[in-house]
Write a protein that holds these residues in place. Structure first.
Motif, PDB file in Angstrom:
ATOM      1  N   THR A 197       0.824  -1.203   0.000  1.00 61.16           N
ATOM      2  CA  THR A 197       0.000   0.000   0.000  1.00 61.16           C
ATOM      3  C   THR A 197       0.860   1.256   0.000  1.00 61.16           C
ATOM      4  OG1 THR A 197      -0.087   0.311   2.396  1.00 61.16           O
ATOM      5  CG2 THR A 197      -1.677  -1.227   1.440  1.00 61.16           C
ATOM      6  N   ASP A 198       0.248   2.361  -0.373  1.00 64.12           N
ATOM      7  CA  ASP A 198       0.813   3.691  -0.158  1.00 64.12           C
ATOM      8  C   ASP A 198      -0.364   4.656  -0.042  1.00 64.12           C
ATOM      9  OD1 ASP A 198       0.106   4.809  -2.753  1.00 64.12           O
ATOM     10  OD2 ASP A 198       1.785   3.687  -3.575  1.00 64.12           O
ATOM     11  N   ALA A 199      -0.098   5.864   0.405  1.00 63.59           N
ATOM     12  CA  ALA A 199      -1.174   6.814   0.699  1.00 63.59           C
ATOM     13  C   ALA A 199      -1.983   7.187  -0.539  1.00 63.59           C
ATOM     14  CB  ALA A 199      -0.604   8.064   1.358  1.00 63.59           C
ATOM     15  N   ARG A 200      -1.354   7.246  -1.681  1.00 66.68           N
ATOM     16  CA  ARG A 200      -2.058   7.673  -2.892  1.00 66.68           C
ATOM     17  C   ARG A 200      -2.939   6.557  -3.458  1.00 66.68           C
ATOM     18  NH1 ARG A 200       0.559   8.563  -8.548  1.00 66.68           N
ATOM     19  NH2 ARG A 200       1.628   6.806  -7.656  1.00 66.68           N
ATOM     20  N   ARG A 201      -2.421   5.357  -3.551  1.00 65.16           N
ATOM     21  CA  ARG A 201      -3.158   4.257  -4.185  1.00 65.16           C
ATOM     22  C   ARG A 201      -4.113   3.538  -3.241  1.00 65.16           C
ATOM     23  NH1 ARG A 201       2.068   3.773  -6.157  1.00 65.16           N
ATOM     24  NH2 ARG A 201       2.245   4.204  -8.376  1.00 65.16           N
ATOM     25  N   THR A 202      -3.808   3.546  -1.955  1.00 59.64           N
ATOM     26  CA  THR A 202      -4.621   2.839  -0.971  1.00 59.64           C
ATOM     27  C   THR A 202      -4.895   3.766   0.207  1.00 59.64           C
ATOM     28  OG1 THR A 202      -3.262   0.927  -1.556  1.00 59.64           O
ATOM     29  CG2 THR A 202      -4.845   0.611   0.200  1.00 59.64           C
ATOM     30  N   PRO A 203      -5.838   4.695   0.050  1.00 63.34           N
ATOM     31  CA  PRO A 203      -6.089   5.649   1.129  1.00 63.34           C
ATOM     32  C   PRO A 203      -6.655   4.995   2.393  1.00 63.34           C
ATOM     33  CG  PRO A 203      -7.663   5.958  -0.656  1.00 63.34           C
ATOM     34  CD  PRO A 203      -6.659   4.948  -1.115  1.00 63.34           C
ATOM     35  N   ASP A 204      -7.282   3.813   2.274  1.00 66.25           N
ATOM     36  CA  ASP A 204      -7.840   3.124   3.433  1.00 66.25           C
ATOM     37  C   ASP A 204      -7.333   1.678   3.487  1.00 66.25           C
ATOM     38  OD1 ASP A 204      -9.280   2.307   5.601  1.00 66.25           O
ATOM     39  OD2 ASP A 204     -11.244   2.464   4.640  1.00 66.25           O
ATOM     40  N   PRO A 205      -6.113   1.478   3.997  1.00 62.71           N
ATOM     41  CA  PRO A 205      -5.559   0.125   4.027  1.00 62.71           C
ATOM     42  C   PRO A 205      -6.307  -0.821   4.966  1.00 62.71           C
ATOM     43  CG  PRO A 205      -4.083   1.633   5.132  1.00 62.71           C
ATOM     44  CD  PRO A 205      -5.163   2.454   4.507  1.00 62.71           C
ATOM     45  N   ALA A 206      -7.013  -0.276   5.960  1.00 58.04           N
ATOM     46  CA  ALA A 206      -7.785  -1.139   6.858  1.00 58.04           C
ATOM     47  C   ALA A 206      -8.926  -1.811   6.090  1.00 58.04           C
ATOM     48  CB  ALA A 206      -8.321  -0.337   8.037  1.00 58.04           C
ATOM     49  N   ALA A 207      -9.547  -1.075   5.172  1.00 57.90           N
ATOM     50  CA  ALA A 207     -10.609  -1.666   4.347  1.00 57.90           C
ATOM     51  C   ALA A 207     -10.034  -2.757   3.445  1.00 57.90           C
ATOM     52  CB  ALA A 207     -11.290  -0.586   3.516  1.00 57.90           C
ATOM     53  N   LEU A 208      -8.843  -2.514   2.905  1.00 57.78           N
ATOM     54  CA  LEU A 208      -8.180  -3.528   2.082  1.00 57.78           C
ATOM     55  C   LEU A 208      -7.874  -4.757   2.924  1.00 57.78           C
ATOM     56  CD1 LEU A 208      -6.754  -4.525  -0.499  1.00 57.78           C
ATOM     57  CD2 LEU A 208      -4.711  -3.331   0.316  1.00 57.78           C
ATOM     58  N   ALA A 209      -7.339  -4.550   4.130  1.00 56.63           N
ATOM     59  CA  ALA A 209      -6.992  -5.667   5.013  1.00 56.63           C
ATOM     60  C   ALA A 209      -8.222  -6.509   5.342  1.00 56.63           C
ATOM     61  CB  ALA A 209      -6.345  -5.145   6.293  1.00 56.63           C
ATOM     62  N   ALA A 210      -9.366  -5.866   5.459  1.00 55.34           N
ATOM     63  CA  ALA A 210     -10.594  -6.591   5.778  1.00 55.34           C
ATOM     64  C   ALA A 210     -11.040  -7.488   4.623  1.00 55.34           C
ATOM     65  CB  ALA A 210     -11.700  -5.605   6.124  1.00 55.34           C
ATOM     66  N   ARG A 211     -10.625  -7.174   3.402  1.00 54.31           N
ATOM     67  CA  ARG A 211     -11.043  -7.949   2.227  1.00 54.31           C
ATOM     68  C   ARG A 211     -10.014  -8.985   1.776  1.00 54.31           C
ATOM     69  NH1 ARG A 211     -11.928  -2.658   0.257  1.00 54.31           N
ATOM     70  NH2 ARG A 211     -10.268  -3.028  -1.229  1.00 54.31           N
ATOM     71  N   LEU A 212      -8.790  -8.915   2.281  1.00 58.91           N
ATOM     72  CA  LEU A 212      -7.745  -9.827   1.823  1.00 58.91           C
ATOM     73  C   LEU A 212      -7.959 -11.243   2.345  1.00 58.91           C
ATOM     74  CD1 LEU A 212      -4.581  -7.613   2.322  1.00 58.91           C
ATOM     75  CD2 LEU A 212      -5.648  -8.264   0.153  1.00 58.91           C
ATOM     76  N   PRO A 213      -7.578 -12.236   1.568  1.00 59.25           N
ATOM     77  CA  PRO A 213      -7.663 -13.622   2.051  1.00 59.25           C
ATOM     78  C   PRO A 213      -6.693 -13.850   3.216  1.00 59.25           C
ATOM     79  CG  PRO A 213      -7.270 -13.552  -0.332  1.00 59.25           C
ATOM     80  CD  PRO A 213      -7.121 -12.163   0.179  1.00 59.25           C
ATOM     81  N   ALA A 214      -7.042 -14.783   4.075  1.00 58.65           N
ATOM     82  CA  ALA A 214      -6.182 -15.117   5.211  1.00 58.65           C
ATOM     83  C   ALA A 214      -4.807 -15.520   4.713  1.00 58.65           C
ATOM     84  CB  ALA A 214      -6.803 -16.248   6.019  1.00 58.65           C
ATOM     85  N   GLY A 215      -3.774 -15.115   5.437  1.00 57.20           N
ATOM     86  CA  GLY A 215      -2.411 -15.466   5.081  1.00 57.20           C
ATOM     87  C   GLY A 215      -1.728 -14.477   4.159  1.00 57.20           C
ATOM     88  N   THR A 216      -2.448 -13.458   3.703  1.00 55.31           N
ATOM     89  CA  THR A 216      -1.859 -12.460   2.824  1.00 55.31           C
ATOM     90  C   THR A 216      -1.006 -11.489   3.639  1.00 55.31           C
ATOM     91  OG1 THR A 216      -3.778 -12.563   1.361  1.00 55.31           O
ATOM     92  CG2 THR A 216      -2.363 -10.633   1.143  1.00 55.31           C
ATOM     93  N   VAL A 217       0.165 -11.160   3.140  1.00 58.12           N
ATOM     94  CA  VAL A 217       1.032 -10.187   3.782  1.00 58.12           C
ATOM     95  C   VAL A 217       0.624  -8.806   3.295  1.00 58.12           C
ATOM     96  CG1 VAL A 217       3.399  -9.322   3.893  1.00 58.12           C
ATOM     97  CG2 VAL A 217       2.957 -11.768   4.009  1.00 58.12           C
ATOM     98  N   LEU A 218       0.493  -7.856   4.214  1.00 56.73           N
ATOM     99  CA  LEU A 218       0.159  -6.481   3.851  1.00 56.73           C
ATOM    100  C   LEU A 218       1.321  -5.589   4.263  1.00 56.73           C
ATOM    101  CD1 LEU A 218      -1.908  -4.456   2.770  1.00 56.73           C
ATOM    102  CD2 LEU A 218      -2.762  -4.242   5.093  1.00 56.73           C
TER     103      LEU A 218
END
Length: 86
Positions: A22-43
Motif C-alpha cells: 500500500t501507499d497513501a495515494r493508491r490505498t487511502p484506506d488500508p484497513a478496508a483492504l486488510a478486511a477484504r484480503l484472504p487469510a495469510g496475505t502479507v500487507l
C-alpha cells in the motif's frame, strides 16, 4: 521451472502466496483492504507520505483488523521507526 516445483519451494521456505503493498495515494484506506484480503496475505504498509504518528496509528488499525480476522499479523520494523526509502 514448473508451477508445482515453485509451489514446493514456496512451502519449504514458508513464503506467503499473496503480498499486498500500500501507499497513501493508491490505498487511502488500508484497513478496508486488510478486511477484504484472504487469510495469510502479507500487507506491507508503505504510507511514508504521512506523519510518523499518523502512520503508527494506521498500522495499529490495520493490525487490529488482521487480528479480528485471524489473518495473522507480523511486523518487521515498527511503524514509527521505519526508514523512508524513496
Amino acid at each position: 521451472m514448473s508451477t508445482r516445483t515453485l509451489a514446493k519451494r514456496r512451502r519449504r521456505l514458508n513464503f506467503p502466496c499473496r503480498v499486498a503493498v500500500t501507499d497513501a495515494r493508491r490505498t487511502p484506506d488500508p484497513a478496508a483492504l486488510a478486511a477484504r484480503l484472504p487469510a495469510g496475505t502479507v500487507l506491507s504498509l508503505r504510507h511514508y507520505e504521512v506523519a510518523a504518528a499518523e502512520r503508527a496509528a494506521l498500522a495499529c488499525t490495520v493490525a487490529a483488523v488482521a487480528r479480528r480476522r485471524r489473518a495473522g499479523c507480523g511486523s518487521g520494523t515498527p511503524a514509527t521507526t521505519a526508514p523512508h526509502r524513496p
